[in-house]
Design an enzyme around this catalytic site. Structure first.
Site, PDB file in Angstrom:
ATOM      1  N   CYS A   2       0.859  -1.165   0.000  1.00  0.00           N
ATOM      2  CA  CYS A   2       0.000   0.000   0.000  1.00  0.00           C
ATOM      3  C   CYS A   2       0.900   1.220   0.000  1.00  0.00           C
ATOM      4  CB  CYS A   2      -0.834   0.035   1.279  1.00  0.00           C
ATOM      5  SG  CYS A   2      -1.723  -1.506   1.579  1.00  0.00           S
ATOM      6  N   ARG A  27       1.123   1.848  -5.978  1.00  0.00           N
ATOM      7  CA  ARG A  27       1.358   0.809  -4.971  1.00  0.00           C
ATOM      8  C   ARG A  27       0.082   0.063  -4.590  1.00  0.00           C
ATOM      9  NH1 ARG A  27       6.327   2.087  -2.425  1.00  0.00           N
ATOM     10  NH2 ARG A  27       5.808   0.680  -0.738  1.00  0.00           N
ATOM     11  N   TRP A  75      -3.759  -1.836  -1.305  1.00  0.00           N
ATOM     12  CA  TRP A  75      -3.798  -3.044  -2.142  1.00  0.00           C
ATOM     13  C   TRP A  75      -4.114  -4.175  -1.183  1.00  0.00           C
ATOM     14  CZ3 TRP A  75      -0.871  -7.654  -2.560  1.00  0.00           C
ATOM     15  CH2 TRP A  75      -1.049  -8.354  -3.759  1.00  0.00           C
ATOM     16  N   ASN A 100       1.473  -0.118   5.899  1.00  0.00           N
ATOM     17  CA  ASN A 100       1.861  -0.833   4.684  1.00  0.00           C
ATOM     18  C   ASN A 100       2.664  -2.048   5.121  1.00  0.00           C
ATOM     19  OD1 ASN A 100       2.820  -1.662   2.167  1.00  0.00           O
ATOM     20  ND2 ASN A 100       4.556  -0.246   2.275  1.00  0.00           N
ATOM     21  N   GLY A 101       2.229  -3.232   4.707  1.00  0.00           N
ATOM     22  CA  GLY A 101       2.954  -4.444   5.084  1.00  0.00           C
ATOM     23  C   GLY A 101       1.963  -5.515   5.519  1.00  0.00           C
ATOM     24  N   GLU A 483       7.794 -12.685 -21.396  1.00  0.00           N
ATOM     25  CA  GLU A 483       7.525 -11.287 -21.062  1.00  0.00           C
ATOM     26  C   GLU A 483       6.333 -10.772 -21.874  1.00  0.00           C
ATOM     27  OE1 GLU A 483       8.169  -9.370 -18.785  1.00  0.00           O
ATOM     28  OE2 GLU A 483       7.820  -7.358 -19.563  1.00  0.00           O
ATOM     29  N   LYS A 487       2.842  -9.393 -20.304  1.00  0.00           N
ATOM     30  CA  LYS A 487       2.276  -8.072 -20.623  1.00  0.00           C
ATOM     31  C   LYS A 487       0.822  -8.216 -21.024  1.00  0.00           C
ATOM     32  CE  LYS A 487       4.534  -6.090 -19.157  1.00  0.00           C
ATOM     33  NZ  LYS A 487       5.775  -6.147 -18.475  1.00  0.00           N
ATOM     34  N   GLU A 490      -1.436  -9.223 -18.011  1.00  0.00           N
ATOM     35  CA  GLU A 490      -1.615  -8.264 -16.909  1.00  0.00           C
ATOM     36  C   GLU A 490      -2.456  -7.060 -17.299  1.00  0.00           C
ATOM     37  OE1 GLU A 490       2.058  -6.921 -15.012  1.00  0.00           O
ATOM     38  OE2 GLU A 490       3.062  -6.764 -16.937  1.00  0.00           O
ATOM     39  N   HIS A 506       4.419 -31.544 -26.821  1.00  0.00           N
ATOM     40  CA  HIS A 506       4.321 -32.338 -25.591  1.00  0.00           C
ATOM     41  C   HIS A 506       3.129 -31.927 -24.741  1.00  0.00           C
ATOM     42  CE1 HIS A 506       8.065 -34.244 -26.538  1.00  0.00           C
ATOM     43  NE2 HIS A 506       8.667 -33.073 -26.645  1.00  0.00           N
ATOM     44  N   LYS A 605       2.292  -1.803  -8.631  1.00  0.00           N
ATOM     45  CA  LYS A 605       3.628  -1.684  -9.216  1.00  0.00           C
ATOM     46  C   LYS A 605       4.713  -2.180  -8.279  1.00  0.00           C
ATOM     47  CE  LYS A 605       6.256   0.502 -12.425  1.00  0.00           C
ATOM     48  NZ  LYS A 605       6.160  -0.608 -13.367  1.00  0.00           N
TER      49      LYS A 605
END
Ligand code: G6P
Length: 610
Positions: A2, A27, A75, A100-101, A483, A487, A490, A506, A605
């Site tokens: 957060c 955040r 968040w 935050n945490g 990657e 992208k 997300e 396979h 982020k």
């Protein structure tokens, strides 16, 4: 994770809190709130479910005023996004707290506090902290001592800001495991999760260290270390400018950041090499000595940064002939790993605050590594401060949650590392000069590939109604495909997976039909012929192919197979070049789908929780 902001001043601090919160939204953005102590010494609070913009609207409708306050953008970890779970959390309008945490032992603390008669109004882990502080204050402890006592009870990570209406004009902040910075103004002090939040208010900062507690008043700041001793922490003057939040005509930060890549790469290269040599000291004063002893490299990172590490491992083994292993930080930190002699431990991180990467670095500290190196985009982040060596990517602040310019500049930094290590292990001056030359061509080549923007926008239309996509690559281009898939998922919420093209038969080939677009990264390298055979396997099953090919690849568009020639000439820089079209593809698919490009759902982020 957060974002936290707090302020104590002689004037109204609400505008600073709200602007700071907006700048911290990367955040987390599922709910937000702030609390101030007003002129009647009463606690006033506004909380909303949703983004900071909504909090600002609410504030405009019913403004608050106060000279001491705290604010938070969330968040969700414990408890879903809702008003009752939004911070600040309060105890009977007496205390207010932002956090935050994650408090790992919150269940136990909650039960103890309930048995003492405390009530809980949220599902968060945070509420135990505010109730525990109140419990200490009830037993005649003063405000600061109460916070020290509660810190002893807490297991996990936290950055805290706490208000107490009995002490209007005072804000206490504390950190362990989550970042916190103090901003210094004239007759005012601020506290925030990062410098960026406070740049409109000040350029002067103090980074709190692990276990620090800051006792903040408008004209007095006292910092205590974890042993409760008063300490002096150095003041840093930031060179960052405020106007980085300007989108400069682009619709989204992500697009601005994609198109900024030629500049970001130039900035990262500047001063790091001569015409034909890498300046090894850019990694740290004794980097040369460490690299000459290095026999093995361990790269640890998360998300996009992990993909950068994977590509670098190919370079490292090919060019420097040094064994290089890459691992996801959240996996590495919880397993026993065998450390080979003279292994250099490298972390890669845009933010320098990712909890898992940081924990991995900390666990590496006394594990027997030769040394630690951080490749990071944020100066003075926890990762750079705690590593022996450091190399900063100069990508500039990245605001879009989906990482773009941070990734390509990480690759530049890692390629410089490969050369710097290789030259201590026999790379000739002539070969070094050739590699440095390849790097110097990058900004122009990235600009060139960006010219395919319109073609990729058209291609994106085919993806918008799909639910799944496959990305294929071979060698280091598998990591480029990973990657690209990351992208797409997300920001457009399309399920996308990357596969080594040779693995298709396979299993994943069973998924291929006309509703499963298959994207292939097809550089003109020694694996191209093998890849072409893999693509035929897809075509034969009715799959629709989208191929990003190099010049002279001799792959032609046919029915069901769309080839975009990105005019690249294959060399070591190709993974960077081939990343760009995949970034654009994900961007345009997400735009067509109307997704929230810069703030995709459920993500953030900077991931400062496990
Ligand atoms: C989050 C971000 C990603 C990033 C990852 C690692 O998931 O959304 O873009 O790659 O964290 O972050 P770091 O700051 O360590 O590179």
């Amino acid at each position: 994770m957060c974002g936290i902001v707090g302020a104590v001043a002689k004037k109204d601090i609400c505008p600073v809190l709200l602007e700071g919160l907006q700048r911290l939204e990367y955040r987390g953005y599922d709910s937000a709130g702030f609390a101030v102590i007003d002129s009647d010494k009463k606690l006033q609070r506004i909380r909303i479910k949703g983004k900071v913009e909504k909090l600002q609207e609410q504030y405009r409708l019913s403004p608050l005023r106060g000279t001491t306050g705290i604010a938070h953008t969330r968040w969700a970890t414990h408890g879903k996004p809702s008003i009752k779970n939004a911070h600040p959390h309060t105890y009977k309008n007496q205390l207010a707290l932002v956090h935050n945490g994650i408090i790992e032992n919150h269940h136990k603390l909650r039960e103890e506090l309930i048995s003492l008669g405390f009530e809980f109004n949220s599902d968060t882990d945070t509420e135990v902290i505010v109730n525990a502080i109140s419990n200490e204050l009830n037993s005649d402890t003063d405000f600061l001592a109460a916070i020290f006592k509660v810190m002893k009870l807490l297991e996990g990570a936290y950055a805290l800001g706490v208000l107490n209406i009995d002490e209007p004009g005072r804000l206490i902040a504390a950190r362990k495991g989550s970042p916190l910075v103090i901003g210094i103004g004239v007759d005012q002090y601020f506290v925030a999760s990062d410098v960026f939040a406070l740049l409109p208010a000040t350029q002067k900062f103090i980074y709190l260290e692990e276990g620090d507690v800051a006792d903040i008043r408008a004209n007095k700041l006292t910092i205590y270390n974890k042993n409760k001793k008063i300490v002096d922490r150095p003041i840093h003057v930031s060179e960052s400018t405020v106007d980085i939040t300007d989108k400069q005509g682009y619709r989204h930060y992500m697009m601005k950041e994609i198109f900024y890549q030629p500049d970001a790469i130039s900035n990262t290269l500047k001063g790091r090499s001569t015409k034909d040599q890498v300046i090894t000291e850019e990694f740290g004063e004794n980097a040369k000595q460490i690299f000459s002893k290095t026999e093995c490299i361990k790269i640890v990172a998360c998300g996009t940064s992990y993909h950068a590490g994977l590509i670098a491992a190919f370079w490292m083994e090919k060019i420097a002939n040094i064994h290089c292993q890459v691992e996801i930080a959240s996996e590495y930190r919880y397993r026993k790993s065998v450390i080979l002699d003279n292994t250099l431990f490298v972390t890669v991180s845009q933010s320098g605050e990712t909890a898992d990467t940081l924990a991995a670095l900390r666990s590496a500290g006394d594990a027997g590594y030769l040394s630690t190196l951080a490749i990071c985009n944020v100066d003075e982040s926890s990762l750079t401060r705690e590593s022996d060596l450091c190399f900063l990517t100069h990508a500039g602040i990245e605001i879009g949650v989906a990482s773009t310019k941070a990734f390509t500049t990480q690759l530049v930094a890692l390629f410089l590392l490969v050369i710097a290590v290789a030259k201590e292990h026999g790379l000739s001056k002539k070969d070094e000069a050739k590699l440095v030359k390849q790097l110097s061509t990058l900004p122009a080549r990235v600009s060139k590939v960006l010219e395919h923007n319109d073609a990729i926008e058209l291609m994106a239309k085919d993806f918008a109604d799909k639910n799944h996509a496959l990305f294929l690559g071979r060698g280091s281009f598998l990591s480029v495909a990973m990657e690209g898939a990351l992208k797409l998922k997300e920001i457009s919420y399309i399920h996308a997976e990357a596969y080594a093209a040779g693995e298709l038969k396979h299993g994943p080939l069973a998924l291929v039909d006309e509703d499963m677009p298959v994207v292939a990264v097809a550089p003109n390298n020694n694996l191209l012929e093998k890849l072409k055979s893999n693509l035929e396997e897809v075509k034969a099953r009715g799959g629709k192919l989208y191929i990003f090919a190099d010049e002279i690849s001799e792959v032609e568009s046919t029915n069901g197979m769309f080839v975009l020639n990105i005019n690249n000439v294959y060399d070591y820089m190709s993974p960077i070049i081939h990343t760009i079209p995949l970034q654009l593809l994900a961007y345009y698919v997400a735009v067509i789908k109307g997704a929230d490009i810069d703030q995709p759902r459920n993500l953030a982020k900077s991931v400062t929780v496990e």
